[in-house]
Structure formats: C-alpha cells, structure tokens
Design an enzyme around this catalytic site. Structure first.
Site, PDB file in Angstrom:
ATOM      1  N   LYS A   1       0.858  -1.190   0.000  1.00  0.00           N
ATOM      2  CA  LYS A   1       0.000   0.000   0.000  1.00  0.00           C
ATOM      3  C   LYS A   1       0.889   1.233   0.000  1.00  0.00           C
ATOM      4  O   LYS A   1       1.662   1.452   0.937  1.00  0.00           O
ATOM      5  CB  LYS A   1      -0.912  -0.011   1.222  1.00  0.00           C
ATOM      6  CG  LYS A   1      -1.855   1.177   1.310  1.00  0.00           C
ATOM      7  CD  LYS A   1      -2.758   1.052   2.540  1.00  0.00           C
ATOM      8  CE  LYS A   1      -3.725   2.217   2.651  1.00  0.00           C
ATOM      9  NZ  LYS A   1      -4.603   2.089   3.835  1.00  0.00           N
TER      10      LYS A   1
ATOM     11  N   LYS B   1      -0.132  -8.952   3.574  1.00  0.00           N
ATOM     12  CA  LYS B   1      -0.648 -10.092   2.821  1.00  0.00           C
ATOM     13  C   LYS B   1      -1.685  -9.587   1.822  1.00  0.00           C
ATOM     14  O   LYS B   1      -2.441  -8.678   2.129  1.00  0.00           O
ATOM     15  CB  LYS B   1      -1.291 -11.095   3.780  1.00  0.00           C
ATOM     16  CG  LYS B   1      -2.054 -12.234   3.118  1.00  0.00           C
ATOM     17  CD  LYS B   1      -2.699 -13.122   4.177  1.00  0.00           C
ATOM     18  CE  LYS B   1      -3.699 -14.096   3.562  1.00  0.00           C
ATOM     19  NZ  LYS B   1      -3.092 -15.043   2.637  1.00  0.00           N
TER      20      LYS B   1
ATOM     21  N   TYR C   1      -5.057  -9.975   0.063  1.00  0.00           N
ATOM     22  CA  TYR C   1      -6.329 -10.674   0.277  1.00  0.00           C
ATOM     23  C   TYR C   1      -7.117 -10.728  -1.030  1.00  0.00           C
ATOM     24  O   TYR C   1      -6.795 -10.050  -2.003  1.00  0.00           O
ATOM     25  CB  TYR C   1      -7.124  -9.968   1.378  1.00  0.00           C
ATOM     26  CG  TYR C   1      -6.438 -10.067   2.715  1.00  0.00           C
ATOM     27  CD1 TYR C   1      -6.683 -11.130   3.573  1.00  0.00           C
ATOM     28  CD2 TYR C   1      -5.504  -9.115   3.111  1.00  0.00           C
ATOM     29  CE1 TYR C   1      -6.029 -11.240   4.794  1.00  0.00           C
ATOM     30  CE2 TYR C   1      -4.847  -9.212   4.332  1.00  0.00           C
ATOM     31  CZ  TYR C   1      -5.114 -10.277   5.163  1.00  0.00           C
ATOM     32  OH  TYR C   1      -4.458 -10.386   6.365  1.00  0.00           O
TER      33      TYR C   1
ATOM     34  N   ASP D   1     -13.143   4.348  11.360  1.00  0.00           N
ATOM     35  CA  ASP D   1     -13.505   4.430   9.939  1.00  0.00           C
ATOM     36  C   ASP D   1     -13.929   3.055   9.431  1.00  0.00           C
ATOM     37  O   ASP D   1     -13.570   2.637   8.336  1.00  0.00           O
ATOM     38  CB  ASP D   1     -12.321   4.956   9.120  1.00  0.00           C
ATOM     39  CG  ASP D   1     -12.731   5.348   7.697  1.00  0.00           C
ATOM     40  OD1 ASP D   1     -13.926   5.603   7.475  1.00  0.00           O
ATOM     41  OD2 ASP D   1     -11.852   5.374   6.818  1.00  0.00           O
TER      42      ASP D   1
ATOM     43  N   ASP E   1     -15.720  -1.256   2.857  1.00  0.00           N
ATOM     44  CA  ASP E   1     -14.528  -1.102   2.015  1.00  0.00           C
ATOM     45  C   ASP E   1     -13.245  -1.407   2.799  1.00  0.00           C
ATOM     46  O   ASP E   1     -12.233  -1.779   2.198  1.00  0.00           O
ATOM     47  CB  ASP E   1     -14.438   0.326   1.478  1.00  0.00           C
ATOM     48  CG  ASP E   1     -15.562   0.633   0.505  1.00  0.00           C
ATOM     49  OD1 ASP E   1     -15.576   0.039  -0.573  1.00  0.00           O
ATOM     50  OD2 ASP E   1     -16.421   1.466   0.836  1.00  0.00           O
ATOM     51  N   ASN E   2     -13.277  -1.217   4.105  1.00  0.00           N
ATOM     52  CA  ASN E   2     -12.084  -1.388   4.935  1.00  0.00           C
ATOM     53  C   ASN E   2     -12.053  -2.740   5.640  1.00  0.00           C
ATOM     54  O   ASN E   2     -11.367  -2.908   6.644  1.00  0.00           O
ATOM     55  CB  ASN E   2     -12.005  -0.268   5.972  1.00  0.00           C
ATOM     56  CG  ASN E   2     -11.705   1.071   5.334  1.00  0.00           C
ATOM     57  OD1 ASN E   2     -11.203   1.135   4.210  1.00  0.00           O
ATOM     58  ND2 ASN E   2     -12.023   2.146   6.030  1.00  0.00           N
TER      59      ASN E   2
ATOM     60  N   ASP F   1      -6.868  -0.647   7.065  1.00  0.00           N
ATOM     61  CA  ASP F   1      -6.925   0.806   6.889  1.00  0.00           C
ATOM     62  C   ASP F   1      -7.114   1.529   8.220  1.00  0.00           C
ATOM     63  O   ASP F   1      -8.213   1.937   8.592  1.00  0.00           O
ATOM     64  CB  ASP F   1      -8.044   1.192   5.917  1.00  0.00           C
ATOM     65  CG  ASP F   1      -7.859   2.625   5.407  1.00  0.00           C
ATOM     66  OD1 ASP F   1      -7.004   3.334   5.960  1.00  0.00           O
ATOM     67  OD2 ASP F   1      -8.567   3.024   4.464  1.00  0.00           O
TER      68      ASP F   1
END
Length: 626
Positions: free
Chosen positions: A260, A359, A361, A404, A408-409, A427
C-alpha cells in the site's frame, strides 16, 4: 516423607476394613503408586463393575481385581482375604477427598504441573481431565473462582495454538501464509527488494499494488529464516517463474503480497517526517523499518502510541518503510495528482512516501457481498460478523479505536471457500491510538478529527459539542458502526447511508431500525439491535457481542431457547473443555481451508474468554431468545 498416595491408602484401609483379622496386616502395607484422580471412571461404570464383583471371586488373582483395575488401578494388592469392597463408595470417597478439594495445595500443584505439560506439547493430562470432567456426574470443580483458573489454562492452551498457526512449518495454516513472515528478521526493506505487479485497488489516500519478493532478496530471506529455525530447509519462500519486466507483470496470482503506497502531499521527503505524519497507518505493522540512525527515534515514538499485536482478524501487515515513489505506467491514468514532479510535471505529490507491506487478500467485504449475496447463508453472514467483532475486541483490549469502519475497509481471504471466509479489518489511517488519553479523545474544537465516514459515526460522536473540558468516548463507537454494517452483511441496504434516505445517526430511534430478513433467527436480529443502541451505556461491548456470536455458532442450540434453562457452571466448563480438545487434537492434522478457519475462530474465542463473560452472554441469550 509419607506420600499422598500412602496417606490416602491408609485412610481407605481404616474406612473399609475396620478391626478384622486381616486388617492389622493390611494396614501395614504401603502403597506402591500414588492414586491419581485422572484414572477414575464414571460412577455408573464403577457401580456396574462392583455389582458383578460382589458375586464373583474375592481372591486378588481372580476376576475381582480385573474389575477393580479399570477404576482404582493404582491401589496396591494386599495378600490375604479381605472383606467385601464397595467400588461405588470408594469412588465417592475419592471424589469427595481429592477431586472436590481443588483449593488445597496438592491440587494446585497438580493443576500447575498439568498445565506445564500441556503447554510444552504433552496434552495427555489435559485430555484426561476432559474425560474425567465429562464422565463425572457430580462435578469435579464447583467453585466459580476455581473454574476461572481452569479457564485461564484453556486461554493459554488456545493462545499457544494460535501461536503455532503463525509458523509456516506447521500444517495448521494455509501454505499461502508462508510467503514471508519477515517481521522477526533484522533486515531493512526498501522498494528495490520487491517486484511490483498490477494495481489492485485505489482509494482517495493510497493505491495498493500487487508485489512479490525480488530474486536477490529471496535468497537472503531463506538463509536468514533457516538460521532462525523458522522455516525448515524443505520449505522455501519460492518465487514464481521469470518475470516479464521489473515493474508490471500481468499474472496477478503470482503475487502473494500487497504494498500500500500512501499519497504524500505534505510531509517532507525523509523517513522521519513521513512516518511521523502517517504514524496511524503503521499501528498494525509488526515493525517499521528505518535507516540505522533513526532506530532509537522510531522505537521511542512507537512506545508513546499503542500498537496492535498480530491477530487473525486484523490485517497481516509485515513491515512499513519510507522510500521514493516508483514509476509505474498506469500511474498517470490512475493517480496523476499524487505523483511527484519528476514523474508528472503537473503532479502535486512529494518524492517520497510511506509503503506498507501486507498479505494480499482476495476481495473487500463490499465487493464480496455484491458478487456472492445470493450464495451466502445467514450462518456465513454470522461468521463474518463474529470475526469483525473479534477484531474489534482485540483493538479495544489494546486501547485502539478504528473510527472508519466500513465494508470497504474489511478484507476477505477466500482460501477456505465462500462459506467460511477469513475476515480482517484494515486501513487504520483514522484510528485513535493514544496511550495518554486511551479511548477518550479531547474535543475542544470542531476542527478536531473525529474519524472517517460521518454516516457511520456513533451517535455520541456525531452529536458531540466541543468545549474546553469535553472529550469523546470511543469505547463503543466501532461497535455501533459494526451494527450498521451488519445490515449489509445480512443482505439488506445500510439504513444509515444517505442514498437510502432512511435513518440519520444523529436522531434516529431504536424502534425505527428495520428488521433483518425473515430467515434470520430472532436472536441475531436482537443482537444487531443491541449493537445499535443510541445510549452507549445500553449498547453491547465488542467483547460481549463477540462472545454472544460465538455461543450462537458453537454452543448447544438449547442454550439459545427462551424456555430452556441457563446452563450451570459444570455445563459451561464441559463445553469449553470439549471445544479445547477439538482444536488441540484435530487442528494438528491436515484439514481443508474451511476446517482451518473454524479452528482458528474457535481458538480466538477460547484465548480470551472467561467464565463471567460467558455467563453474561448466556443471560443475554436467555432474555433475547425468540
């Protein structure tokens, strides 16, 4: 010094053979072996044997001793003719004299010794205790504080099982997890140590790139890990076939890692400034790699803010480091503004940024639900919700709030199939991790960052008013967000999103919450409602909610019925021992991905449970069963 077995044998002689011609001689005999409580069988079995022995031969070379050997095999064999012996009475005497006296010194020593043998790989005594517990109708341990001691041993056994799961040499995890646990290696990682693959995902603050180790780094890692004894010579960190280029290779399945890259618009291009500005992103990282002259600084910084130890439901983030933004051909189309001017004359980004190695996913929860909604049963949905709650419990126990949480996270590993995915929370850029204030954040101005997605902010967060002495308590804020996401998990639209125009987190009422689909059990529907209580004092904690979910999944179904009785301490203990035996024994053999995920989830529960929390969850289930 007279042993415990000798003293107990003397008491048995006085109790069962008083003043008979052979009693004097029998009392002079010394026990050869100590009586061990784990050699007992059930009272019913002993009683049936004693009934047969009463009419049989009384000679010690005949059938009577063969019957006795199954229950009191450790008793010595005196010579001569003795009066009739009651096996049922002897069993009761032993239970009352030895097993129920768990608070005495000898019992404490026995428990410590058994636990020590279990944790060093000898599970025999522990499994014997399971057998005795299941066979004894009267109960072996009756005091709650003593059962808590047994629960403590169960927690340690389950924790050891989870630790073994982190070792790629064991068959307890998927081979894909052996890609490279680099966290314990004293090696500095830079972007040149990886081959970058295609772009996996892009958000407003970062881009995720598929990656694998570069060839020159693989040899160093294999050698270092073999030196540390982490990977046997037969298991190497292999690199797939030759790459077509050093930057982009089209075969995404060849890349077991994900990197990331954060978009850096403000922090200066040096490791200290970048890591300091983006420190929250590194909270789940096992380590942060910096140049040697920055090591003392990074150690001091990480001591000031809490970090997350590895957990099955938290993203596996191996390391983090600062480096120069690479040139990737898709970058100009995907994120041109985040590029530095050396790569894009119109770019606004800095030359260096933060890189997080984790990792890779399979899919996000949002995409998984969109693609497989019709194939997912309510039980699979509950498994997903339970794992999210377990991850939140782990975060809460270390004083961290995500702030958060959204679909999506949340990422999924589908190696166990779509029926039992592994779920992780990722995240952490908006997280609250502060050792000084814990989960209570001072809120003196509207400019203070309260978290990410405003639609999923808990009522106590979204309605908070700033002031000189005001603070926001995030103790149960993530739990509320999880309850809102539960509607998505169980196949419904999230009622708090604006496009649904249904509820506002600022002033909704509990009676306005929609019900889950009809095929969902009432107890699950009530669980989601209690996650969304407006008043945090009435809201379930992450730990209690996770315990309730685990009980719904694995406990006997009668425990969740309104007209059933609440199980007593012995019922709970026997169930916990049975679960522990299952994961200790079966998880050591080759299993498919689904079974491995099940053992991992059960072990996660056992490694943190307590009798008081289980009883609290059972009482909630009794009050909320349909």
């Amino acid at each position: 010094m007279v042993s415990v077995g000798q003293r107990l044998w003397t008491r048995l002689q006085k109790f069962y053979w008083p003043s008979s011609p052979g009693a004097a001689r029998a009392r002079t005999l010394r026990a050869q072996d100590a009586i061990h409580p784990l050699e007992l069988t059930s009272e019913a079995q002993i009683g049936s044997r004693s009934a047969g022995g009463a009419s049989g031969s009384r000679s010690h070379g005949g059938g009577l001793m063969r019957q006795r050997s199954l229950s009191v095999a450790a008793l010595p064999r005196p010579t001569g003719i003795l009066p009739p012996f009651s096996f049922a009475s002897a069993h009761r005497f032993l239970v009352n004299s030895v097993l129920k006296r768990v608070t005495n010194t000898q019992a404490a020593i026995l428990r410590r010794k058994t636990a020590q043998q279990l944790f060093t790989g000898q599970a025999g005594p522990f499994l014997a205790l399971v057998g005795v517990s299941l066979a004894s109708g009267t109960g072996l341990i009756t005091k709650d504080d003593e059962v808590e001691c047994v629960c403590s041993e169960i927690r340690q056994a389950a924790a050891k099982m989870q630790a073994l799961a982190q070792n790629p040499a064991h068959n307890i995890v998927s081979p894909s997890d052996a890609i490279n646990p680099i966290a314990d290696l004293e090696t500095t990682c830079l972007l040149k140590d990886f081959q970058i693959g295609p772009i996996v995902a892009k958000g407003c603050n970062a881009v995720v790139l598929a990656a694998r180790w570069a060839r020159h780094k693989v040899a160093d890692l294999n050698e270092a890990m073999q030196t540390l004894g982490q990977v046997p010579p037969a298991v190497e960190i292999a690199v797939p076939g030759p790459a077509q280029s050093d930057s982009i290779v089209p075969h995404e399945e060849e890349y077991p890692l994900a990197i990331k890259m954060m978009f850096n618009y403000e922090a200066e291009s040096n490791a200290m400034a970048i890591i300091s500005a983006m420190n929250r992103e590194t909270v789940p990282a096992r380590n942060v790699r910096v140049p040697p002259h920055f090591e003392s600084w990074i150690a001091a910084m990480r001591e000031k803010s809490p970090t997350l130890p590895p957990h099955p439901n938290i993203v596996d983030m191996y390391t983090a480091f600062a480096d120069y933004v690479p040139e990737i051909k898709e970058a100009l189309n995907m994120y041109p503004d985040a590029l530095p001017r050396r790569l894009n004359p119109e770019g606004l980004g800095r030359n260096m940024s933060l890189f997080l190695v984790m990792k890779k996913y399979d899919i996000s929860l949002k995409d998984f639900l969109a693609q497989h909604r019709q194939e997912v049963s309510w039980k699979t949905s509950l498994l997903i919700l339970t794992q999210i709650l377990e991850g939140l419990t782990h975060m809460w126990s270390h004083g961290i709030a995500h702030r958060d949480l959204k679909s999506d996270n949340i990422l999924l590993d589908l190696s166990g199939g779509i029926d039992f995915p592994r779920v992780v929370i990722t995240d952490f850029g908006c997280c609250l991790a502060d050792r000084n204030h814990g989960l209570k954040m001072p809120y003196s101005s509207f400019e203070t960052n309260r978290g990410g997605n405003m639609a999923l902010m808990a009522p106590e967060v979204i309605t908070a008013q700033p002031g000189p002495f005001t603070s926001i308590n995030y103790d149960k804020a993530d739990v509320w967000a999880c309850g809102a996401i539960a509607y998505e998990i169980f196949g419904m639209a999230n009622p708090f999103y604006q496009d649904n125009h249904k509820l506002l987190n600022m002033h909704y009422k509990s009676k306005q919450l929609p019900s889950l689909p009809e095929d969902i059990p009432d107890i699950v529907n009530n669980l989601v409602r209690d996650l969304l209580r407006r008043n945090p004092k009435n809201r379930l904690s992450a730990e209690l909610a996770a315990t309730i979910s685990q009980l719904i999944l694995w406990a006997p179904s009668t425990w969740a019925k309104a007209n059933g009785r609440i199980p007593n301490t012995q019922d709970v203990l026997q169930w916990l021992l049975t679960l522990t035996t299952k994961i200790l024994c079966e998880s050591r053999f080759a299993n498919d991905g689904k079974a491995l995920r099940e053992y991992q989830l059960v072990a996660t529960f056992l490694s943190r449970m307590s009798l008081s929390r289980v009883k609290e969850a059972l009482q909630w289930m009794k009050n909320n069963a349909g």
